[in-house]
Design a protein around this motif. Sequence first.
Motif, PDB file in Angstrom:
ATOM      1  N   LEU A  88      -4.970  -1.925  -0.393  1.00  0.00           N
ATOM      2  CA  LEU A  88      -3.880  -2.312   0.495  1.00  0.00           C
ATOM      3  C   LEU A  88      -2.694  -2.857  -0.298  1.00  0.00           C
ATOM      4  O   LEU A  88      -1.528  -2.540  -0.006  1.00  0.00           O
ATOM      5  CB  LEU A  88      -4.371  -3.371   1.487  1.00  0.00           C
ATOM      6  CG  LEU A  88      -5.471  -2.937   2.453  1.00  0.00           C
ATOM      7  CD1 LEU A  88      -5.941  -4.128   3.284  1.00  0.00           C
ATOM      8  CD2 LEU A  88      -4.983  -1.814   3.365  1.00  0.00           C
ATOM      9  N   THR A  89      -2.987  -3.653  -1.319  1.00  0.00           N
ATOM     10  CA  THR A  89      -1.933  -4.231  -2.146  1.00  0.00           C
ATOM     11  C   THR A  89      -1.175  -3.142  -2.890  1.00  0.00           C
ATOM     12  O   THR A  89       0.066  -3.148  -2.933  1.00  0.00           O
ATOM     13  CB  THR A  89      -2.525  -5.231  -3.155  1.00  0.00           C
ATOM     14  OG1 THR A  89      -3.204  -6.270  -2.438  1.00  0.00           O
ATOM     15  CG2 THR A  89      -1.431  -5.848  -4.020  1.00  0.00           C
ATOM     16  N   GLU A  90      -1.896  -2.193  -3.467  1.00  0.00           N
ATOM     17  CA  GLU A  90      -1.242  -1.131  -4.235  1.00  0.00           C
ATOM     18  C   GLU A  90      -0.435  -0.211  -3.326  1.00  0.00           C
ATOM     19  O   GLU A  90       0.611   0.308  -3.729  1.00  0.00           O
ATOM     20  CB  GLU A  90      -2.287  -0.329  -5.012  1.00  0.00           C
ATOM     21  CG  GLU A  90      -2.895  -1.114  -6.167  1.00  0.00           C
ATOM     22  CD  GLU A  90      -1.824  -1.709  -7.076  1.00  0.00           C
ATOM     23  OE1 GLU A  90      -0.978  -0.948  -7.575  1.00  0.00           O
ATOM     24  OE2 GLU A  90      -1.830  -2.944  -7.268  1.00  0.00           O
ATOM     25  N   GLY A  91      -0.897  -0.014  -2.092  1.00  0.00           N
ATOM     26  CA  GLY A  91      -0.111   0.783  -1.147  1.00  0.00           C
ATOM     27  C   GLY A  91       1.226   0.133  -0.846  1.00  0.00           C
ATOM     28  O   GLY A  91       2.271   0.799  -0.791  1.00  0.00           O
ATOM     29  N   LEU A  92       1.220  -1.176  -0.665  1.00  0.00           N
ATOM     30  CA  LEU A  92       2.463  -1.905  -0.428  1.00  0.00           C
ATOM     31  C   LEU A  92       3.357  -1.884  -1.671  1.00  0.00           C
ATOM     32  O   LEU A  92       4.572  -1.763  -1.573  1.00  0.00           O
ATOM     33  CB  LEU A  92       2.147  -3.347  -0.040  1.00  0.00           C
ATOM     34  CG  LEU A  92       1.495  -3.521   1.336  1.00  0.00           C
ATOM     35  CD1 LEU A  92       0.860  -4.900   1.452  1.00  0.00           C
ATOM     36  CD2 LEU A  92       2.515  -3.319   2.446  1.00  0.00           C
ATOM     37  N   ARG A  93       2.739  -1.984  -2.851  1.00  0.00           N
ATOM     38  CA  ARG A  93       3.501  -1.946  -4.096  1.00  0.00           C
ATOM     39  C   ARG A  93       4.262  -0.616  -4.213  1.00  0.00           C
ATOM     40  O   ARG A  93       5.436  -0.583  -4.590  1.00  0.00           O
ATOM     41  CB  ARG A  93       2.575  -2.120  -5.297  1.00  0.00           C
ATOM     42  CG  ARG A  93       3.325  -2.215  -6.636  1.00  0.00           C
ATOM     43  CD  ARG A  93       2.350  -2.207  -7.811  1.00  0.00           C
ATOM     44  NE  ARG A  93       1.322  -3.218  -7.673  1.00  0.00           N
ATOM     45  CZ  ARG A  93       1.480  -4.484  -8.020  1.00  0.00           C
ATOM     46  NH1 ARG A  93       2.644  -4.890  -8.513  1.00  0.00           N
ATOM     47  NH2 ARG A  93       0.497  -5.349  -7.875  1.00  0.00           N
ATOM     48  N   LYS A  94       3.597   0.483  -3.885  1.00  0.00           N
ATOM     49  CA  LYS A  94       4.230   1.796  -3.982  1.00  0.00           C
ATOM     50  C   LYS A  94       5.429   1.906  -3.041  1.00  0.00           C
ATOM     51  O   LYS A  94       6.470   2.476  -3.395  1.00  0.00           O
ATOM     52  CB  LYS A  94       3.209   2.892  -3.660  1.00  0.00           C
ATOM     53  CG  LYS A  94       2.147   3.066  -4.740  1.00  0.00           C
ATOM     54  CD  LYS A  94       1.152   4.148  -4.361  1.00  0.00           C
ATOM     55  CE  LYS A  94       0.088   4.314  -5.441  1.00  0.00           C
ATOM     56  NZ  LYS A  94      -0.913   5.361  -5.053  1.00  0.00           N
ATOM     57  N   VAL A  95       5.297   1.357  -1.821  1.00  0.00           N
ATOM     58  CA  VAL A  95       6.396   1.414  -0.864  1.00  0.00           C
ATOM     59  C   VAL A  95       7.600   0.624  -1.364  1.00  0.00           C
ATOM     60  O   VAL A  95       8.741   1.090  -1.330  1.00  0.00           O
ATOM     61  CB  VAL A  95       5.944   0.890   0.520  1.00  0.00           C
ATOM     62  CG1 VAL A  95       7.138   0.751   1.458  1.00  0.00           C
ATOM     63  CG2 VAL A  95       4.907   1.819   1.129  1.00  0.00           C
ATOM     64  N   ILE A  96       7.341  -0.597  -1.854  1.00  0.00           N
ATOM     65  CA  ILE A  96       8.434  -1.448  -2.320  1.00  0.00           C
ATOM     66  C   ILE A  96       9.095  -0.858  -3.565  1.00  0.00           C
ATOM     67  O   ILE A  96      10.327  -0.837  -3.680  1.00  0.00           O
ATOM     68  CB  ILE A  96       7.918  -2.870  -2.584  1.00  0.00           C
ATOM     69  CG1 ILE A  96       7.544  -3.539  -1.253  1.00  0.00           C
ATOM     70  CG2 ILE A  96       8.960  -3.713  -3.322  1.00  0.00           C
ATOM     71  CD1 ILE A  96       6.926  -4.913  -1.392  1.00  0.00           C
ATOM     72  N   GLU A  97       8.292  -0.362  -4.500  1.00  0.00           N
ATOM     73  CA  GLU A  97       8.861   0.210  -5.719  1.00  0.00           C
ATOM     74  C   GLU A  97       9.640   1.489  -5.420  1.00  0.00           C
ATOM     75  O   GLU A  97      10.692   1.730  -6.033  1.00  0.00           O
ATOM     76  CB  GLU A  97       7.750   0.471  -6.735  1.00  0.00           C
ATOM     77  CG  GLU A  97       7.154  -0.820  -7.301  1.00  0.00           C
ATOM     78  CD  GLU A  97       6.055  -0.574  -8.311  1.00  0.00           C
ATOM     79  OE1 GLU A  97       5.583   0.586  -8.407  1.00  0.00           O
ATOM     80  OE2 GLU A  97       5.660  -1.523  -9.005  1.00  0.00           O
ATOM     81  N   ALA A  98       9.149   2.304  -4.487  1.00  0.00           N
ATOM     82  CA  ALA A  98       9.888   3.513  -4.110  1.00  0.00           C
ATOM     83  C   ALA A  98      11.221   3.157  -3.474  1.00  0.00           C
ATOM     84  O   ALA A  98      12.247   3.779  -3.760  1.00  0.00           O
ATOM     85  CB  ALA A  98       9.043   4.363  -3.166  1.00  0.00           C
ATOM     86  N   ARG A  99      11.211   2.131  -2.616  1.00  0.00           N
ATOM     87  CA  ARG A  99      12.467   1.686  -2.011  1.00  0.00           C
ATOM     88  C   ARG A  99      13.448   1.208  -3.070  1.00  0.00           C
ATOM     89  O   ARG A  99      14.638   1.540  -3.038  1.00  0.00           O
ATOM     90  CB  ARG A  99      12.190   0.563  -1.019  1.00  0.00           C
ATOM     91  CG  ARG A  99      13.441   0.025  -0.319  1.00  0.00           C
ATOM     92  CD  ARG A  99      13.282  -1.426   0.078  1.00  0.00           C
ATOM     93  NE  ARG A  99      13.030  -2.286  -1.069  1.00  0.00           N
ATOM     94  CZ  ARG A  99      12.659  -3.557  -0.965  1.00  0.00           C
ATOM     95  NH1 ARG A  99      12.501  -4.103   0.219  1.00  0.00           N
ATOM     96  NH2 ARG A  99      12.458  -4.276  -2.057  1.00  0.00           N
ATOM     97  N   ASP A 100      12.950   0.446  -4.032  1.00  0.00           N
ATOM     98  CA  ASP A 100      13.817  -0.090  -5.075  1.00  0.00           C
ATOM     99  C   ASP A 100      14.400   1.017  -5.958  1.00  0.00           C
ATOM    100  O   ASP A 100      15.512   0.883  -6.485  1.00  0.00           O
ATOM    101  CB  ASP A 100      13.061  -1.097  -5.936  1.00  0.00           C
ATOM    102  CG  ASP A 100      12.724  -2.380  -5.174  1.00  0.00           C
ATOM    103  OD1 ASP A 100      13.299  -2.587  -4.083  1.00  0.00           O
ATOM    104  OD2 ASP A 100      11.888  -3.161  -5.671  1.00  0.00           O
ATOM    105  N   ARG A 101      13.654   2.113  -6.135  1.00  0.00           N
ATOM    106  CA  ARG A 101      14.157   3.252  -6.918  1.00  0.00           C
ATOM    107  C   ARG A 101      15.093   4.130  -6.115  1.00  0.00           C
ATOM    108  O   ARG A 101      15.765   4.994  -6.654  1.00  0.00           O
ATOM    109  CB  ARG A 101      12.987   4.117  -7.418  1.00  0.00           C
ATOM    110  CG  ARG A 101      12.095   3.474  -8.439  1.00  0.00           C
ATOM    111  CD  ARG A 101      11.196   4.533  -9.076  1.00  0.00           C
ATOM    112  NE  ARG A 101      10.464   5.304  -8.065  1.00  0.00           N
ATOM    113  CZ  ARG A 101       9.240   4.993  -7.626  1.00  0.00           C
ATOM    114  NH1 ARG A 101       8.619   3.910  -8.103  1.00  0.00           N
ATOM    115  NH2 ARG A 101       8.640   5.746  -6.723  1.00  0.00           N
ATOM    116  N   GLY A 102      15.107   3.942  -4.795  1.00  0.00           N
ATOM    117  CA  GLY A 102      15.894   4.808  -3.938  1.00  0.00           C
ATOM    118  C   GLY A 102      15.170   6.070  -3.540  1.00  0.00           C
ATOM    119  O   GLY A 102      15.750   6.965  -2.925  1.00  0.00           O
TER     120      GLY A 102
END
Length: 203
Positions: free
Chosen positions: A52-66
């Motif tokens: 669950l934590t890594e799934g959230l990490r991927k969403v936030i990092e993808a948003r930050d990369r655009g």
Amino acid sequence: PDMMMAPPYIFRAATKDDILDLGKMKWDIYCRSYTKLLPGSVLSSPTLRNELTEGLRKVIEARDRGDGPCSLCVACKEDDGASTHDNHQVEKSTVQALCFVGPIAQYDFLPGLYPDLYNRSPHDGLELHSMYVAVDAHGTGLARRMFVHAVEQGCLEFPHMAYHMILLTFEDNVVARRFYEKMGGTLRGLVPKYPVYSQDYRV
């Protein structure tokens, strides 16, 4: 019943610093609120919290990369300490709610449910992809405030998509369905086979 007295909250965009707290909160919600929705093998998995934590990490990092445009909002309050529920330790977190709004995902089944609204265009509307409120904050009115804030932010960030919004939830999640209907949602249809953790659910 009267709502519990709600503490003051700060609503803001989620950051990388929130990832571990968000993972703890989501895991706690799964363990305490999803016992009748998800199989025991999923809830008892020793890797669930990390997944669950890594799934959230991927969403936030993808948003930050655009790479994954979205409005990812959290509600926070100051708190510390820990409590125990059903023999597992619940670590309290300053993050008390999460709401993720963005363009509608490209689901194969949506054109049949929304023939008047959906033409598989990313500019066709918004989706509430997920919303979680810490179990200990239930009954405080935080869910309503988080929902309103996240939708407003989504409309500001994606004004060309702001004329309608969809969301998916388990058919058996009566609490969530009542909440979204109270917030103005209308049931548009049923997806009989929606895969979650390698099983099909009605959503």
